[in-house]
Scaffold this active site. Sequence first.
Site, PDB file in Angstrom:
ATOM      1  N   TYR A  20      66.831 -12.572  30.149  1.00 11.02           N
ATOM      2  CA  TYR A  20      66.747 -13.248  31.454  1.00 11.02           C
ATOM      3  C   TYR A  20      65.324 -13.742  31.742  1.00 11.02           C
ATOM      4  O   TYR A  20      64.807 -13.522  32.842  1.00 11.02           O
ATOM      5  CB  TYR A  20      67.181 -12.300  32.586  1.00 11.02           C
TER       6      TYR A  20
ATOM      7  N   TYR B  29      79.945 -10.057  39.079  1.00 14.94           N
ATOM      8  CA  TYR B  29      79.252 -10.192  37.783  1.00 14.94           C
ATOM      9  C   TYR B  29      79.898  -9.206  36.816  1.00 14.94           C
ATOM     10  O   TYR B  29      80.033  -8.021  37.131  1.00 14.94           O
ATOM     11  CB  TYR B  29      77.751  -9.888  37.927  1.00 14.94           C
TER      12      TYR B  29
ATOM     13  N   ASP C 159      86.226  -3.054  37.036  1.00 13.12           N
ATOM     14  CA  ASP C 159      85.014  -3.011  36.217  1.00 13.12           C
ATOM     15  C   ASP C 159      84.075  -1.991  36.864  1.00 13.12           C
ATOM     16  O   ASP C 159      83.388  -2.287  37.837  1.00 13.12           O
ATOM     17  CB  ASP C 159      84.385  -4.413  36.176  1.00 13.12           C
TER      18      ASP C 159
ATOM     19  N   LYS D 100      77.342   1.677  30.729  1.00 13.95           N
ATOM     20  CA  LYS D 100      76.059   2.054  31.328  1.00 13.95           C
ATOM     21  C   LYS D 100      75.824   3.575  31.349  1.00 13.95           C
ATOM     22  O   LYS D 100      75.365   4.128  30.369  1.00 13.95           O
ATOM     23  CB  LYS D 100      75.957   1.474  32.748  1.00 13.95           C
TER      24      LYS D 100
END
Length: 425
Positions: free
Chosen positions: A12, A140, A242, A271
């Site tokens: 990014y 996202y 999600d 994660k």
Amino acid sequence: MTLQVDSLWLPYAQMKTVPSPYRVVRAEGVKLYLDDGTQLIDGISSWWCVIHGYNHPVLNKAVQEQLVKFAHVMLGGLVNDSAIELANTLVRITPSGLNHVFFGDSGSVGVEIALKMAIQFWRNKGFLQKSRFVALRRGYHGDTTGAMSVSDDDEGMHRLFKGVILSQYFVDAPGGDNIESSECQASLNQLDSLLQSNNSEIAALILEPVFQGAGGFRFYPPEYLFQARKLCDKYEVLLIFDEVATGFGRTGTLFAADHASVTPDIMVLSKALTGGYFGLSATIATNQIYESFLGDDPELAFMHGPTFMGNAVACAAALASIKLIETENYLSKIKVIEQILRQEIQGLEGTSLCDARVLGAIGVLEFECPSNLMGLKEFALNRGVWLRPYGKWLYTMPPYVIDENDLRQITSVMKEWVSYQNKRI
Ligand SMILES: Cc1ncc(COP(=O)(O)O)c(C=O)c1O
């Protein structure tokens, strides 16, 4: 020391102008140690995954014990005990009804697996048209193309790819304090009419339950999940949660789904799954999904198998991480973090500050625009804290093992930044 990073392409980042990154030489507990001797309290858990802090002896031991046996074996035709035990453990702790675990290696891949599974579920049942998805605006879901397609294509970071990758349906994001809020009602009404008109081509609704992360650091009422479940059932559309960011306590319950006692058809975890030690994802499905893949026709099988799925070391770390969460009552630690965040930043007011909100171990300051946060990273660094704002959001999602002093150090930097903004005008 200035780093030469030309050969290392950073995430990014505009590589032409990106400031030199800071070099970490040691990490312990909630602290990062840089090569110049600077010590930083990590306010964002290395993108929200290092929930036990760094270099944790229990996780280290679990990894080392697995390593001396072997690091990895393929899951095609072979299996390892850590993967089996982890699958059983995930079935035990996730919402009831989620019974079959498919491992992948990152959050994005976990989402891809969920999307592919949902499409094939319908194909296996003879509904060949049901291959598109509905998602929430401000959502996202990752950086791979399928995950990008269900992330907000107007305001999200992948908007450049609109019209190039698969096009999906979107409904406005829910919000407000309760299900009666205009944002929730508008979103549910849109969902209702969208599903009514297009359910013949929609495989699933995918959403981040209760907390939308990188698309806006927003919270919404859990009752929305219950209503969304009802609409999905009514129109025969699957529901995918999600929980890559929300899983393992971040919103104050072990899974965000637990706030509403809703079981999705498919849930994605990653994660914090390994306590931030390794990339690993789990896409977990109900019996109904799993059974649609069973049969004598080889075409019914799920043709998917990442090389590193079920990696033994990653699974061993995940097992140790979950054990710590359970035996050391992490949900009560998260409650304390939430109380302190509420005391310190909830409702804070200031110039250019639009909102200050807290849920679980998440504290968010929303500013008017990204330029209000220019220079924040260095400002925090000079005060011994690692924060990395995203867009117009300055947030903390600290490791759950953080003590009160360190947490107050993070919030004091956030508050000081608000005062500094007030003075700049
Ligand atoms: C909700 C959600 N889904 C998916 C992903 C993608 O995960 P990964 O970066 O591991 O591919 C993220 C990453 O931030 C996320 O927050």
